[in-house]
Design a protein around this motif. Structure first.
Motif, mmCIF file in Angstrom:
data_model
loop_
_atom_site.group_PDB
_atom_site.id
_atom_site.type_symbol
_atom_site.label_atom_id
_atom_site.label_comp_id
_atom_site.label_asym_id
_atom_site.label_seq_id
_atom_site.Cartn_x
_atom_site.Cartn_y
_atom_site.Cartn_z
ATOM 1 N N MET A 1 0.613 -1.346 0.137
ATOM 2 C CA MET A 1 0.025 -0.104 -0.037
ATOM 3 C C MET A 1 0.881 1.247 0.027
ATOM 4 N N PRO A 2 1.010 1.973 -1.037
ATOM 5 C CA PRO A 2 1.840 3.130 -1.170
ATOM 6 C C PRO A 2 1.615 4.488 -0.152
ATOM 7 N N ARG A 3 0.374 4.646 -0.092
ATOM 8 C CA ARG A 3 0.120 5.913 0.741
ATOM 9 C C ARG A 3 -0.770 5.597 1.774
ATOM 10 N N MET A 4 -1.157 6.377 2.697
ATOM 11 C CA MET A 4 -2.033 6.453 4.106
ATOM 12 C C MET A 4 -3.458 6.983 3.545
ATOM 13 N N ARG A 5 -4.062 6.381 2.214
ATOM 14 C CA ARG A 5 -5.214 6.869 2.060
ATOM 15 C C ARG A 5 -6.239 5.656 2.150
ATOM 16 N N ALA A 6 -6.190 5.308 3.440
ATOM 17 C CA ALA A 6 -7.104 4.077 3.821
ATOM 18 C C ALA A 6 -7.564 4.405 5.126
ATOM 19 N N VAL A 7 -8.808 3.946 5.470
ATOM 20 C CA VAL A 7 -9.296 3.760 6.725
ATOM 21 C C VAL A 7 -10.061 2.635 7.019
ATOM 22 N N SER A 8 -10.063 2.392 8.607
ATOM 23 C CA SER A 8 -10.741 1.210 9.268
ATOM 24 C C SER A 8 -11.886 1.611 9.977
ATOM 25 N N LEU A 9 -12.775 0.718 10.029
ATOM 26 C CA LEU A 9 -13.938 0.724 10.831
ATOM 27 C C LEU A 9 -14.133 -0.382 11.706
#
Length: 301
Positions: free
Chosen positions: A164-172
């Motif tokens: 995953m290259p960048r921090m453009r993810a979110v967890s629920l």
């Protein structure tokens, strides 16, 4: 969708390479990409998410939906056809089920639930694009022996081992049982998402076999953890069954063991932006299996 030819992009967050740990300030990646017109969260919620790295939602699911989710949790934990499935992770000593992955593929109910605006809509709002599921699972921390999850940033593993290259993810995380202060509820260092901890130690081959039971490689050093805790403090997140917690991919978080009679279980969903497609792993020889880091995916609508 599948990216056939993987070309290594710039590594903004090197980890598992240096001999000494490093703290890298998050300067390139926004935390919130959308605004209040783009989804269910209001301006105050978005601002708080930007500052703290997480957003709590009371009663995200309730009533029949909560009952169905709890029933699905129990079904997946005891499903005979999954007994020897690699997607079922067990505690190393007790052999109790710790996690079941790919639940959006194993459960029609969960597959439909994640597409609702209260869930997928928030993911799109926070990430500012269409989204897909990088990973899904149910975690089960039983009473009288549920094991801990040591401090870690999910992004460190997704970056190093999934590409995953960048921090453009979110967890629920959706609580399927009541979360108390004493039954292993989640702890987060608010504001820690602004700092990436570069970890030491090369990634062993097929590290996921061990790390899903007890993570060692990719965990922060004690000096970095103390630095982050001294600066940001530690919040312990509690709530009734059905409550939800959105948190940034780089939040430093963990949870203690559970020696109480009361289990702590949750549904865990990871949404990634379609503009943040996986590359080659940045700190491992090969990607983890599909159920841990999806490379074949559908946009969640």
């Amino acid at each position: 969708m599948f990216k056939e030819a993987l070309i290594q992009t710039r590594d903004y967050y090197p980890t598992r390479i240096e001999k000494e740990p490093r703290l890298i300030y998050r300067s390139e990646d926004p935390v919130v990409w959308g605004n209040s017109d783009d989804g269910p969260l209001n301006t105050d919620q978005l601002n708080n998410h930007e500052n703290n790295g997480y957003t709590s939602i009371d009663s995200l699911i309730e009533g029949d939906d909560l009952t169905s989710a709890q029933n699905e949790l129990q079904r997946l934990m005891s499903e005979p056809s999954l007994a020897d499935d690699e997607r079922v992770i067990r505690e190393p000593k007790s052999n109790q089920v710790r996690s079941v992955f790919d639940v959006h593929k194993l459960s029609d109910f969960f597959s439909e639930l994640i597409r609702e605006e209260r869930i997928a809509g928030v993911a799109r709002q926070l990430l500012g694009s269409d989204v897909y599921l990088h990973q899904s699972r149910v975690n089960y921390k039983p009473g009288f022996g549920g094991k801990s999850f040591y401090w870690h940033s999910d992004f460190e593993t997704w970056h190093a081992e999934d590409g995953m290259p960048r921090m453009r993810a979110v967890s629920l995380s959706i609580s399927l049982t009541d979360n108390y202060e004493y039954n292993g509820s989640l702890m987060i260092m608010p504001g820690s998402h602004t700092t990436f901890v570069s970890c030491v130690g090369a990634t062993p081959e097929d590290n996921y076999h061990q790390s899903l039971q007890a993570q060692k490689v990719g965990t922060p050093d004690e000096t970095s953890l103390r630095c982050l805790a001294d600066k940001h403090g530690i919040d312990q997140l509690t709530g009734k069954a059905g409550s939800g917690l959105w948190f940034d991919s780089n939040c430093m978080h963990g949870s203690g063991g559970n020696i109480t009679p009361y289990p702590r279980s949750n549904l865990f969903l990871v949404f990634n932006s379609v503009e943040n497609e996986l590359d080659e792993p940045f700190g491992a020889d090969k990607p983890r299996p599909e159920f841990l880091g999806a490379r074949t995916w559908d946009i969640v609508k």
